[in-house]
Design an enzyme around this catalytic site. Structure first.
Site, PDB file in Angstrom:
ATOM      1  CG  ASP A   1      -0.542   0.649   2.932  1.00  0.00           C
ATOM      2  OD1 ASP A   1       0.512   0.340   2.390  1.00  0.00           O
ATOM      3  OD2 ASP A   1      -1.187   0.872   3.147  1.00  0.00           O
ATOM      4  CD  GLU A   2       5.714   2.611   2.568  1.00  0.00           C
ATOM      5  OE1 GLU A   2       5.317   0.568   3.595  1.00  0.00           O
ATOM      6  OE2 GLU A   2       6.457   2.754   3.349  1.00  0.00           O
TER       7      GLU A   2
HETATM    8  P1  TTP Z   1       0.760  -0.144   6.925  1.00  0.00           P
HETATM    9  O1  TTP Z   1       0.641   0.707   5.509  1.00  0.00           O
HETATM   10  O2  TTP Z   1       1.620   0.151   7.994  1.00  0.00           O
HETATM   11  O3  TTP Z   1      -0.892   0.353   7.613  1.00  0.00           O
HETATM   12  P2  TTP Z   1      -1.818   1.031   7.176  1.00  0.00           P
HETATM   13  O4  TTP Z   1      -2.392   1.033   5.782  1.00  0.00           O
HETATM   14  O5  TTP Z   1      -3.350  -0.765   7.924  1.00  0.00           O
HETATM   15  O6  TTP Z   1      -2.282   2.754   8.093  1.00  0.00           O
HETATM   16  P3  TTP Z   1      -1.742   3.457   8.273  1.00  0.00           P
HETATM   17  O7  TTP Z   1      -0.959   3.647   7.212  1.00  0.00           O
HETATM   18  O8  TTP Z   1      -2.578   3.936   7.536  1.00  0.00           O
HETATM   19  O9  TTP Z   1      -0.965   3.470   8.904  1.00  0.00           O
HETATM   20  O10 TTP Z   1       0.422  -1.389   6.273  1.00  0.00           O
HETATM   21  C1  TTP Z   1      -0.618  -1.707   5.289  1.00  0.00           C
HETATM   22  C2  TTP Z   1      -1.399  -3.306   5.190  1.00  0.00           C
HETATM   23  O11 TTP Z   1      -0.374  -3.943   5.088  1.00  0.00           O
HETATM   24  C3  TTP Z   1      -2.477  -2.458   6.132  1.00  0.00           C
HETATM   25  O12 TTP Z   1      -3.664  -2.217   5.857  1.00  0.00           O
HETATM   26  C4  TTP Z   1      -2.814  -4.753   6.298  1.00  0.00           C
HETATM   27  C5  TTP Z   1      -1.039  -5.082   6.243  1.00  0.00           C
HETATM   28  N1  TTP Z   1      -0.210  -5.733   7.595  1.00  0.00           N
HETATM   29  C6  TTP Z   1      -0.075  -6.211   8.213  1.00  0.00           C
HETATM   30  O13 TTP Z   1      -1.051  -7.278   7.846  1.00  0.00           O
HETATM   31  N2  TTP Z   1       0.302  -6.514   9.542  1.00  0.00           N
HETATM   32  C7  TTP Z   1       1.244  -5.704   9.891  1.00  0.00           C
HETATM   33  O14 TTP Z   1       1.978  -5.624  11.131  1.00  0.00           O
HETATM   34  C8  TTP Z   1       1.105  -4.457   8.976  1.00  0.00           C
HETATM   35  C9  TTP Z   1       1.688  -3.161   9.861  1.00  0.00           C
HETATM   36  C10 TTP Z   1       0.428  -3.956   7.999  1.00  0.00           C
HETATM   37 MG    MG Z   2      -0.662   2.591   4.988  1.00  0.00          MG
END
Ligand code: TTP
Ligand code: MG
Length: 400
Positions: free
Chosen positions: A105-106
Protein backbone atom coordinates in the site's frame (compact mmCIF):
# COMPACT_ATOMS: atom_id res chain seq x y z
CA UNK A 1 18.76 19.76 -10.06
CA UNK A 2 17.80 18.33 -6.66
CA UNK A 3 15.48 15.35 -6.79
CA UNK A 4 11.87 15.60 -5.67
CA UNK A 5 10.26 12.45 -4.29
CA UNK A 6 6.60 11.74 -3.73
CA UNK A 7 5.71 9.10 -1.15
CA UNK A 8 2.22 7.68 -0.94
CA UNK A 9 0.71 5.36 1.65
CA UNK A 10 -2.89 4.18 1.79
CA UNK A 11 -4.79 4.88 5.01
CA UNK A 12 -5.74 1.81 7.09
CA UNK A 13 -5.41 -0.06 3.82
CA UNK A 14 -7.05 -3.46 4.39
CA UNK A 15 -9.80 -1.88 6.51
CA UNK A 16 -10.45 0.87 3.94
CA UNK A 17 -10.80 -1.72 1.16
CA UNK A 18 -13.35 -3.59 3.27
CA UNK A 19 -15.22 -0.34 3.92
CA UNK A 20 -15.24 0.59 0.25
CA UNK A 21 -16.74 -2.80 -0.64
CA UNK A 22 -19.32 -2.70 2.13
CA UNK A 23 -20.51 0.86 2.82
CA UNK A 24 -22.29 -0.32 5.99
CA UNK A 25 -18.81 -0.57 7.54
CA UNK A 26 -17.91 3.07 6.82
CA UNK A 27 -17.23 5.21 9.87
CA UNK A 28 -17.20 2.16 12.16
CA UNK A 29 -14.44 0.55 14.19
CA UNK A 30 -13.23 -2.28 11.98
CA UNK A 31 -10.46 -4.77 12.61
CA UNK A 32 -8.97 -6.97 9.89
CA UNK A 33 -6.97 -10.07 10.80
CA UNK A 34 -9.43 -12.62 12.10
CA UNK A 35 -13.06 -13.05 12.98
CA UNK A 36 -14.57 -13.00 16.47
CA UNK A 37 -14.17 -16.69 17.06
CA UNK A 38 -10.45 -16.80 16.46
CA UNK A 39 -8.45 -17.28 19.61
CA UNK A 40 -5.03 -16.85 18.02
CA UNK A 41 -3.84 -14.47 15.37
CA UNK A 42 -3.05 -10.80 15.24
CA UNK A 43 -4.54 -7.59 13.93
CA UNK A 44 -3.45 -6.85 10.34
CA UNK A 45 -4.89 -3.38 10.55
CA UNK A 46 -7.60 -1.39 12.23
CA UNK A 47 -9.72 1.45 10.88
CA UNK A 48 -8.94 4.86 12.36
CA UNK A 49 -12.21 4.58 14.30
CA UNK A 50 -10.84 1.44 16.01
CA UNK A 51 -7.39 2.97 16.55
CA UNK A 52 -9.00 5.46 18.93
CA UNK A 53 -9.40 2.53 21.32
CA UNK A 54 -5.70 1.74 21.15
CA UNK A 55 -5.98 -1.09 18.62
CA UNK A 56 -3.04 -1.37 16.20
CA UNK A 57 -1.35 -3.69 13.68
CA UNK A 58 0.37 -6.65 15.25
CA UNK A 59 -1.74 -6.64 18.42
CA UNK A 60 -3.22 -9.99 19.49
CA UNK A 61 -6.83 -10.28 18.35
CA UNK A 62 -7.86 -11.18 21.90
CA UNK A 63 -6.40 -7.91 23.17
CA UNK A 64 -8.11 -5.98 20.36
CA UNK A 65 -11.43 -7.55 21.36
CA UNK A 66 -10.88 -6.44 24.96
CA UNK A 67 -10.07 -2.88 23.93
CA UNK A 68 -12.79 -2.48 21.35
CA UNK A 69 -15.51 -5.12 21.82
CA UNK A 70 -17.96 -3.27 19.59
CA UNK A 71 -15.64 -3.44 16.54
CA UNK A 72 -16.47 -5.49 13.46
CA UNK A 73 -13.87 -8.26 13.02
CA UNK A 74 -13.04 -9.60 9.56
CA UNK A 75 -10.59 -12.18 8.32
CA UNK A 76 -9.98 -10.16 5.18
CA UNK A 77 -9.66 -11.03 1.53
CA UNK A 78 -6.21 -10.70 0.15
CA UNK A 79 -7.17 -10.85 -3.51
CA UNK A 80 -9.21 -7.67 -3.03
CA UNK A 81 -6.20 -5.91 -1.51
CA UNK A 82 -3.95 -7.02 -4.32
CA UNK A 83 -6.46 -5.80 -6.87
CA UNK A 84 -6.70 -2.37 -5.22
CA UNK A 85 -2.92 -2.23 -4.98
CA UNK A 86 -2.61 -2.84 -8.73
CA UNK A 87 -5.07 -0.08 -9.54
CA UNK A 88 -3.15 2.36 -7.34
CA UNK A 89 0.06 1.36 -9.02
CA UNK A 90 -1.45 2.00 -12.44
CA UNK A 91 -2.44 5.54 -11.40
CA UNK A 92 1.12 6.22 -10.23
CA UNK A 93 2.68 4.73 -13.36
CA UNK A 94 0.75 7.29 -15.37
CA UNK A 95 2.53 10.15 -13.59
CA UNK A 96 6.16 9.07 -13.85
CA UNK A 97 8.30 6.22 -15.18
CA UNK A 98 10.06 6.09 -11.80
CA UNK A 99 7.71 4.27 -9.46
CA UNK A 100 8.92 1.97 -6.70
CA UNK A 101 6.35 -0.08 -4.80
CA UNK A 102 7.66 -0.22 -1.24
CA UNK A 103 4.88 -2.45 0.07
CA UNK A 104 1.36 -3.44 -0.85
CA UNK A 105 0.00 0.00 0.00
CA UNK A 106 3.01 2.24 -0.27
CA UNK A 107 5.15 3.63 -3.10
CA UNK A 108 7.81 6.18 -3.94
CA UNK A 109 7.65 8.20 -7.14
CA UNK A 110 10.54 10.29 -8.43
CA UNK A 111 8.69 13.33 -9.76
CA UNK A 112 11.75 15.48 -10.53
CA UNK A 113 11.06 15.30 -14.25
CA UNK A 114 7.30 15.04 -14.35
CA UNK A 115 5.97 17.50 -11.75
CA UNK A 116 5.95 20.46 -14.18
CA UNK A 117 3.92 18.49 -16.66
CA UNK A 118 1.15 18.26 -14.09
CA UNK A 119 1.21 21.91 -13.01
CA UNK A 120 3.50 21.58 -10.01
CA UNK A 121 3.80 19.38 -6.95
CA UNK A 122 0.56 20.34 -5.20
CA UNK A 123 -1.47 19.84 -8.35
CA UNK A 124 0.18 16.47 -8.96
CA UNK A 125 -0.52 15.25 -5.42
CA UNK A 126 -4.10 16.45 -5.74
CA UNK A 127 -4.49 14.66 -9.07
CA UNK A 128 -3.13 11.39 -7.68
CA UNK A 129 -5.43 11.50 -4.66
CA UNK A 130 -8.41 12.21 -6.90
CA UNK A 131 -7.57 9.52 -9.44
CA UNK A 132 -7.13 6.92 -6.70
CA UNK A 133 -10.50 7.91 -5.21
CA UNK A 134 -12.10 7.49 -8.62
CA UNK A 135 -10.47 4.12 -9.29
CA UNK A 136 -10.75 2.56 -5.83
CA UNK A 137 -12.74 4.86 -3.52
CA UNK A 138 -9.82 4.64 -1.11
CA UNK A 139 -8.21 7.40 0.98
CA UNK A 140 -4.46 7.89 0.97
CA UNK A 141 -1.83 10.28 2.25
CA UNK A 142 0.96 11.85 0.24
CA UNK A 143 4.27 13.38 1.31
CA UNK A 144 6.66 15.23 -0.99
CA UNK A 145 10.27 16.11 -0.16
CA UNK A 146 13.77 16.04 -1.58
CA UNK A 147 14.43 12.43 -0.62
CA UNK A 148 12.70 9.17 0.22
CA UNK A 149 13.34 9.35 3.94
CA UNK A 150 11.79 12.79 4.48
CA UNK A 151 8.90 12.17 2.08
CA UNK A 152 7.91 9.07 4.07
CA UNK A 153 8.05 10.93 7.37
CA UNK A 154 5.96 13.72 5.82
CA UNK A 155 3.32 11.15 4.86
CA UNK A 156 3.29 9.71 8.37
CA UNK A 157 2.82 13.19 9.85
CA UNK A 158 -0.06 14.01 7.50
CA UNK A 159 -2.11 10.81 8.02
CA UNK A 160 -4.97 10.12 7.44
CA UNK A 161 -6.24 11.52 4.13
CA UNK A 162 -3.57 14.19 4.13
CA UNK A 163 -0.87 15.86 2.10
CA UNK A 164 2.36 17.48 3.25
CA UNK A 165 5.05 19.05 1.09
CA UNK A 166 8.46 19.82 2.58
CA UNK A 167 10.19 22.47 0.57
CA UNK A 168 13.74 21.93 -0.56
CA UNK A 169 16.12 23.04 2.18
CA UNK A 170 13.46 22.70 4.89
CA UNK A 171 14.03 19.00 5.61
CA UNK A 172 16.11 19.38 8.78
CA UNK A 173 13.82 22.08 10.18
CA UNK A 174 10.77 19.88 9.59
CA UNK A 175 12.33 16.94 11.41
CA UNK A 176 13.76 18.79 14.43
CA UNK A 177 10.75 18.84 16.76
CA UNK A 178 9.68 15.25 16.04
CA UNK A 179 10.15 12.56 18.70
CA UNK A 180 12.94 10.09 17.90
CA UNK A 181 10.66 7.13 17.15
CA UNK A 182 9.34 8.95 14.07
CA UNK A 183 12.67 8.39 12.35
CA UNK A 184 12.46 5.13 10.35
CA UNK A 185 15.16 2.72 11.49
CA UNK A 186 15.21 3.88 15.08
CA UNK A 187 13.94 0.94 17.07
CA UNK A 188 13.05 0.82 20.77
CA UNK A 189 16.60 -0.13 21.83
CA UNK A 190 18.28 2.72 19.95
CA UNK A 191 15.61 5.03 21.26
CA UNK A 192 16.38 3.96 24.84
CA UNK A 193 20.11 4.48 24.42
CA UNK A 194 19.55 7.93 22.96
CA UNK A 195 17.13 8.86 25.71
CA UNK A 196 19.66 7.85 28.32
CA UNK A 197 21.99 10.38 26.68
CA UNK A 198 19.28 13.03 27.06
CA UNK A 199 18.36 12.93 23.36
CA UNK A 200 14.58 13.05 23.02
CA UNK A 201 13.97 14.67 19.65
CA UNK A 202 15.28 14.26 16.12
CA UNK A 203 16.79 17.76 16.41
CA UNK A 204 18.77 16.77 19.51
CA UNK A 205 20.15 13.77 17.62
CA UNK A 206 21.12 16.02 14.71
CA UNK A 207 23.09 18.21 17.14
CA UNK A 208 24.78 15.46 19.18
CA UNK A 209 28.59 15.90 19.20
CA UNK A 210 30.16 13.21 17.07
CA UNK A 211 32.45 11.79 19.80
CA UNK A 212 29.41 10.95 21.96
CA UNK A 213 27.59 9.55 18.95
CA UNK A 214 30.46 7.28 17.94
CA UNK A 215 31.08 6.09 21.49
CA UNK A 216 27.45 5.02 21.80
CA UNK A 217 26.83 3.57 18.32
CA UNK A 218 30.09 3.22 16.41
CA UNK A 219 29.97 4.13 12.75
CA UNK A 220 26.21 3.54 12.61
CA UNK A 221 26.01 6.74 14.65
CA UNK A 222 26.90 8.78 11.58
CA UNK A 223 24.09 7.20 9.60
CA UNK A 224 21.65 7.94 12.42
CA UNK A 225 22.76 11.55 12.50
CA UNK A 226 22.53 11.95 8.74
CA UNK A 227 18.96 10.68 8.88
CA UNK A 228 18.18 13.07 11.74
CA UNK A 229 19.41 15.92 9.56
CA UNK A 230 17.08 14.80 6.80
CA UNK A 231 19.89 13.61 4.54
CA UNK A 232 19.42 10.50 2.44
CA UNK A 233 20.75 9.54 -0.95
CA UNK A 234 18.81 6.35 -1.61
CA UNK A 235 17.23 6.42 -5.05
CA UNK A 236 13.80 5.42 -6.27
CA UNK A 237 14.32 2.01 -7.86
CA UNK A 238 11.65 1.26 -10.44
CA UNK A 239 10.29 -2.21 -9.92
CA UNK A 240 11.71 -4.88 -12.11
CA UNK A 241 9.85 -8.13 -11.86
CA UNK A 242 11.91 -11.16 -12.84
CA UNK A 243 10.05 -13.62 -15.08
CA UNK A 244 11.76 -16.63 -13.60
CA UNK A 245 14.48 -17.55 -11.16
CA UNK A 246 16.61 -20.55 -11.99
CA UNK A 247 19.66 -22.41 -10.74
CA UNK A 248 21.42 -25.09 -12.72
CA UNK A 249 24.74 -26.84 -12.97
CA UNK A 250 26.72 -29.22 -15.17
CA UNK A 251 28.22 -32.22 -13.39
CA UNK A 252 31.97 -32.68 -13.54
CA UNK A 253 31.29 -36.05 -15.16
CA UNK A 254 28.04 -37.35 -16.60
CA UNK A 255 26.07 -39.27 -13.96
CA UNK A 256 23.89 -42.38 -13.94
CA UNK A 257 23.52 -42.23 -10.17
CA UNK A 258 20.11 -40.59 -9.71
CA UNK A 259 20.61 -40.34 -5.97
CA UNK A 260 23.41 -37.86 -6.63
CA UNK A 261 21.32 -36.06 -9.22
CA UNK A 262 18.47 -35.73 -6.70
CA UNK A 263 20.77 -34.34 -4.02
CA UNK A 264 22.04 -31.72 -6.41
CA UNK A 265 18.50 -30.83 -7.47
CA UNK A 266 17.44 -30.29 -3.90
CA UNK A 267 20.45 -28.08 -3.36
CA UNK A 268 19.63 -26.06 -6.49
CA UNK A 269 16.00 -25.84 -5.42
CA UNK A 270 16.99 -24.46 -2.03
CA UNK A 271 19.18 -21.85 -3.70
CA UNK A 272 16.47 -20.86 -6.16
CA UNK A 273 13.78 -20.56 -3.53
CA UNK A 274 16.09 -18.55 -1.28
CA UNK A 275 16.62 -16.13 -4.17
CA UNK A 276 12.87 -16.12 -4.71
CA UNK A 277 12.22 -15.04 -1.15
CA UNK A 278 15.00 -12.49 -1.36
CA UNK A 279 13.03 -10.87 -4.18
CA UNK A 280 9.91 -10.97 -2.02
CA UNK A 281 8.24 -13.27 -4.52
CA UNK A 282 6.37 -16.52 -4.71
CA UNK A 283 6.15 -18.96 -7.62
CA UNK A 284 3.32 -20.99 -9.11
CA UNK A 285 5.37 -23.06 -11.47
CA UNK A 286 8.47 -25.21 -11.00
CA UNK A 287 10.39 -26.68 -13.91
CA UNK A 288 12.92 -29.48 -13.78
CA UNK A 289 15.50 -29.32 -16.55
CA UNK A 290 17.72 -32.22 -17.49
CA UNK A 291 20.40 -32.30 -20.18
CA UNK A 292 21.54 -35.82 -20.93
CA UNK A 293 24.99 -36.96 -22.01
CA UNK A 294 23.79 -36.98 -25.64
CA UNK A 295 22.90 -33.29 -25.22
CA UNK A 296 19.18 -33.88 -25.52
CA UNK A 297 17.49 -31.48 -23.09
CA UNK A 298 14.09 -32.13 -21.55
CA UNK A 299 12.01 -30.02 -19.19
CA UNK A 300 9.22 -31.14 -16.90
CA UNK A 301 6.92 -28.66 -15.26
CA UNK A 302 4.54 -28.68 -12.34
CA UNK A 303 2.01 -25.96 -11.56
CA UNK A 304 0.79 -25.46 -8.00
CA UNK A 305 -2.81 -24.55 -7.26
CA UNK A 306 -1.42 -21.77 -5.02
CA UNK A 307 1.89 -19.96 -5.34
CA UNK A 308 4.54 -20.89 -2.80
CA UNK A 309 7.87 -19.73 -1.38
CA UNK A 310 8.44 -22.84 0.77
CA UNK A 311 11.40 -25.15 0.05
CA UNK A 312 9.42 -28.30 0.84
CA UNK A 313 6.74 -27.57 -1.76
CA UNK A 314 9.31 -27.10 -4.52
CA UNK A 315 11.20 -30.22 -3.51
CA UNK A 316 8.03 -32.32 -3.40
CA UNK A 317 7.14 -31.13 -6.90
CA UNK A 318 10.61 -32.11 -8.14
CA UNK A 319 10.18 -35.57 -6.63
CA UNK A 320 6.95 -35.92 -8.60
CA UNK A 321 8.67 -34.89 -11.81
CA UNK A 322 11.80 -36.99 -11.42
CA UNK A 323 10.43 -40.39 -12.52
CA UNK A 324 9.63 -38.90 -15.95
CA UNK A 325 13.18 -37.64 -16.29
CA UNK A 326 14.51 -41.06 -15.27
CA UNK A 327 12.67 -42.81 -18.09
CA UNK A 328 15.57 -42.05 -20.45
CA UNK A 329 18.34 -44.44 -19.57
CA UNK A 330 21.07 -41.97 -20.46
CA UNK A 331 23.65 -40.36 -18.20
CA UNK A 332 22.86 -36.89 -16.92
CA UNK A 333 25.06 -34.00 -17.90
CA UNK A 334 23.22 -31.03 -16.39
CA UNK A 335 20.30 -30.42 -14.05
CA UNK A 336 18.42 -27.28 -13.25
CA UNK A 337 15.45 -25.91 -11.37
CA UNK A 338 13.43 -22.94 -12.58
CA UNK A 339 10.71 -21.13 -10.69
CA UNK A 340 8.26 -19.15 -12.81
CA UNK A 341 4.78 -17.60 -12.82
CA UNK A 342 6.19 -15.29 -10.19
CA UNK A 343 4.38 -12.65 -8.30
CA UNK A 344 5.14 -10.46 -5.33
CA UNK A 345 4.42 -12.43 -2.24
CA UNK A 346 2.83 -10.55 0.54
CA UNK A 347 3.04 -12.91 3.40
CA UNK A 348 0.24 -11.27 5.31
CA UNK A 349 -1.95 -13.21 2.91
CA UNK A 350 -1.00 -16.30 4.76
CA UNK A 351 -2.29 -14.98 8.05
CA UNK A 352 -5.69 -15.70 6.65
CA UNK A 353 -6.31 -19.16 7.92
CA UNK A 354 -3.18 -20.64 6.44
CA UNK A 355 -1.29 -21.39 9.58
CA UNK A 356 1.16 -23.62 7.80
CA UNK A 357 2.33 -20.68 5.74
CA UNK A 358 2.45 -18.42 8.71
CA UNK A 359 4.70 -20.86 10.51
CA UNK A 360 6.92 -21.35 7.49
CA UNK A 361 7.11 -17.65 6.81
CA UNK A 362 8.47 -17.13 10.29
CA UNK A 363 10.90 -20.05 10.19
CA UNK A 364 12.19 -19.21 6.71
CA UNK A 365 12.59 -15.57 7.61
CA UNK A 366 14.99 -16.48 10.41
CA UNK A 367 16.80 -18.96 8.17
CA UNK A 368 17.23 -16.33 5.47
CA UNK A 369 18.45 -13.76 7.96
CA UNK A 370 21.18 -16.12 9.14
CA UNK A 371 22.10 -16.89 5.53
CA UNK A 372 22.22 -13.20 4.68
CA UNK A 373 24.75 -12.73 7.43
CA UNK A 374 26.83 -15.91 7.37
CA UNK A 375 26.35 -17.31 3.89
CA UNK A 376 23.94 -19.71 2.27
CA UNK A 377 25.84 -22.84 3.23
CA UNK A 378 25.29 -22.51 6.96
CA UNK A 379 21.75 -23.85 6.85
CA UNK A 380 20.73 -26.52 4.40
CA UNK A 381 17.92 -29.00 4.30
CA UNK A 382 18.92 -32.53 5.27
CA UNK A 383 18.36 -34.21 1.85
CA UNK A 384 20.94 -32.05 0.08
CA UNK A 385 23.53 -32.54 2.83
CA UNK A 386 24.71 -35.72 1.14
CA UNK A 387 26.57 -33.39 -1.18
CA UNK A 388 28.94 -32.43 1.62
CA UNK A 389 29.38 -29.22 3.55
CA UNK A 390 30.61 -27.00 0.77
CA UNK A 391 29.09 -27.40 -2.65
CA UNK A 392 31.01 -26.15 -5.64
CA UNK A 393 29.02 -25.93 -8.80
CA UNK A 394 31.13 -26.85 -11.81
CA UNK A 395 29.32 -24.41 -14.08
CA UNK A 396 27.01 -22.35 -12.00
CA UNK A 397 24.35 -20.57 -13.92
CA UNK A 398 22.51 -18.04 -11.86
CA UNK A 399 19.93 -16.60 -14.14
CA UNK A 400 16.93 -14.56 -13.10
P1 TTP B 1 0.43 0.04 6.80
O1 TTP B 1 0.52 1.02 5.68
O2 TTP B 1 1.55 -0.05 7.77
O3 TTP B 1 -0.87 0.34 7.66
P2 TTP B 1 -2.31 0.80 7.19
O4 TTP B 1 -2.35 1.14 5.73
O5 TTP B 1 -3.30 -0.20 7.64
O6 TTP B 1 -2.55 2.11 8.06
P3 TTP B 1 -1.83 3.54 7.89
O7 TTP B 1 -0.88 3.44 6.77
O8 TTP B 1 -2.94 4.51 7.63
O9 TTP B 1 -1.17 3.77 9.21
O10 TTP B 1 0.19 -1.41 6.23
C1 TTP B 1 -0.58 -1.65 5.05
C2 TTP B 1 -1.36 -2.93 5.18
O11 TTP B 1 -0.49 -4.02 5.42
C3 TTP B 1 -2.34 -2.92 6.34
O12 TTP B 1 -3.58 -2.36 5.98
C4 TTP B 1 -2.45 -4.36 6.68
C5 TTP B 1 -1.11 -4.95 6.32
N1 TTP B 1 -0.30 -5.16 7.54
C6 TTP B 1 -0.34 -6.40 8.14
O13 TTP B 1 -1.00 -7.33 7.67
N2 TTP B 1 0.38 -6.61 9.29
C7 TTP B 1 1.12 -5.60 9.87
O14 TTP B 1 1.74 -5.80 10.92
C8 TTP B 1 1.16 -4.30 9.22
C9 TTP B 1 1.95 -3.18 9.81
C10 TTP B 1 0.43 -4.14 8.06
MG1 MG C 1 -0.92 2.33 4.92
Amino acid sequence: MRRRILHIDMDAFFASVEQSRNPALKGKPLIVGGDRTESRGVVCTASYEARRYGVHSGMALAEARRRCPQAVFLRGNFEHYREASQKIHAVLEATSPHVEAASIDEAYVDITGSRRLFGGEDALADLIKRRIREETELPCTIGIASNKLVSKIATNEAKPDGYLRIEEGNEARFLRPLPLRKLPGIGPRTCETLESLGVLTVGALADLPSDILIRAFGLIGYALQRAARGESTSEVKPDSVPKSISRETTFEEDLLDWRRVKQMLIYLAERAVYALREQGMEARCVTLKVRYADFKTLTFAHTFSEPTFVDGDIIRALHMLLPKAQERRVRVRLVGVALSSLRHHLWQLHLFGKERFEKWARVLESVDRIRDRHGFELIRLAPSMGLGRRVRLATPSLSR
